[in-house]
Design an enzyme around this catalytic site. Sequence first.
Site, PDB file in Angstrom:
ATOM      1  N   GLY A   1       0.169  -2.846   6.023  1.00  0.00           N
ATOM      2  CA  GLY A   1       0.191  -4.019   6.430  1.00  0.00           C
ATOM      3  C   GLY A   1      -0.989  -4.967   6.233  1.00  0.00           C
ATOM      4  O   GLY A   1      -2.180  -4.239   5.541  1.00  0.00           O
ATOM      5  N   THR A   2      -1.505  -5.798   6.971  1.00  0.00           N
ATOM      6  CA  THR A   2      -2.651  -6.780   6.730  1.00  0.00           C
ATOM      7  C   THR A   2      -3.794  -5.940   7.336  1.00  0.00           C
ATOM      8  O   THR A   2      -3.654  -5.818   8.673  1.00  0.00           O
ATOM      9  CB  THR A   2      -2.636  -8.220   7.404  1.00  0.00           C
ATOM     10  OG1 THR A   2      -1.159  -8.875   6.557  1.00  0.00           O
ATOM     11  CG2 THR A   2      -3.747  -8.785   7.134  1.00  0.00           C
ATOM     12  N   GLY A   3      -4.657  -5.353   6.619  1.00  0.00           N
ATOM     13  CA  GLY A   3      -5.588  -4.262   7.152  1.00  0.00           C
ATOM     14  C   GLY A   3      -6.615  -4.928   8.116  1.00  0.00           C
ATOM     15  O   GLY A   3      -6.626  -4.130   9.092  1.00  0.00           O
TER      16      GLY A   3
ATOM     17  N   THR B   1       0.657  -1.288  -0.055  1.00  0.00           N
ATOM     18  CA  THR B   1      -0.084   0.055  -0.217  1.00  0.00           C
ATOM     19  C   THR B   1       0.830   1.423   0.122  1.00  0.00           C
ATOM     20  O   THR B   1       1.992   1.327   0.504  1.00  0.00           O
ATOM     21  CB  THR B   1      -1.106  -0.101   1.186  1.00  0.00           C
ATOM     22  OG1 THR B   1      -1.831  -1.230   1.061  1.00  0.00           O
ATOM     23  CG2 THR B   1      -1.506   1.411   1.531  1.00  0.00           C
TER      24      THR B   1
ATOM     25  N   GLY C   1     -10.039  -3.362   2.997  1.00  0.00           N
ATOM     26  CA  GLY C   1      -9.114  -3.325   4.138  1.00  0.00           C
ATOM     27  C   GLY C   1      -9.105  -2.247   4.943  1.00  0.00           C
ATOM     28  O   GLY C   1     -10.215  -1.336   5.038  1.00  0.00           O
ATOM     29  N   ASP C   2      -8.008  -1.726   5.640  1.00  0.00           N
ATOM     30  CA  ASP C   2      -7.897  -0.612   6.611  1.00  0.00           C
ATOM     31  C   ASP C   2      -7.764   0.661   5.945  1.00  0.00           C
ATOM     32  O   ASP C   2      -8.183   1.722   6.421  1.00  0.00           O
ATOM     33  CB  ASP C   2      -6.734  -0.881   7.585  1.00  0.00           C
ATOM     34  CG  ASP C   2      -5.315  -0.949   6.646  1.00  0.00           C
ATOM     35  OD1 ASP C   2      -5.464  -1.595   5.597  1.00  0.00           O
ATOM     36  OD2 ASP C   2      -4.531  -0.428   7.568  1.00  0.00           O
TER      37      ASP C   2
END
Length: 270
Positions: free
Chosen positions: A185-187, A132, A162-163
């Site tokens: 990152g992993t949302g 991202t 995602g975030d």
Amino acid sequence: MVLKEGGSSIDAVEAALRAFEEDTSGMFDAGRGAMVDTEGVAQLDAAIMDGRTLKAGSVAAVEHIAHPISLARLVMERTTHVMLVGGGAEKFAEDQGIKLVPNSTFITPERRKKYEQWKAQHEEQGSHHLGTTGAVALDLHGNLAAGTTTGGTSWKLPGRVGDSPILGAGTYESNNLGCAVSSSGTGEYFMRDTIAVDICHRIAYLHQTIDQAADFVIHTELKDQHGDGGVIVLDQTGHFVARFNTKAIWRGSIGPDGIPHVALFHERIA
Ligand code: ASP
């Protein structure tokens, strides 16, 4: 360039992120070169926030928008809403005179190849790819802005958001709280911990420095969840930090001296 010429932080954030959305080097997960979902489709998310007014706009799961960050800005400036998703966001874009583009615009040969490999490996979810792009800026008037634009995680389920476009999770910023944050990152972890707003609250209410606040959310909160990722944070004095628990985050900063600094791994930059 925008800031040097006295432009606003929101213009600078949008300009920086449009450049990432256009980039096809394969280094960034945004616009052209975005990760694809389990169907091989790029679904893009973006958010932008103006610290002076606390106005914000975001879009999610759009498939035909060349510059999701600019559409997010239009949501902020031309609607009474904060977030538009999918077909509704694209209908709004067309109403604003934005031409829709085919989804193939976003899928570089490298991404297509990775997708084919993933399919051939019996669709193992094991490792996913991130990248991202985010930007934080402070202008000459002391106003902060933050923005994030992404294709999300690779091999996500269609419709997964995602975030990045969720205010307070992947993007947040407020002049009053004195901080601007964008995360990668992993949302799912960033949403559960509302990482971006947590950093701002730590600074404003616990009087932590941005270094302390970023350290805590990454090396305690995120770690406790076994989450992976990082944040870039800027305060109202122009102090910038990046914290992450992944191997690397490509990042750069330019201060009032106009000298660009770039870093990959855990080295500190101004
Ligand atoms: N945070 C993004 C998401 O979960 C992915 C990334 O950072 O690359 O959608």
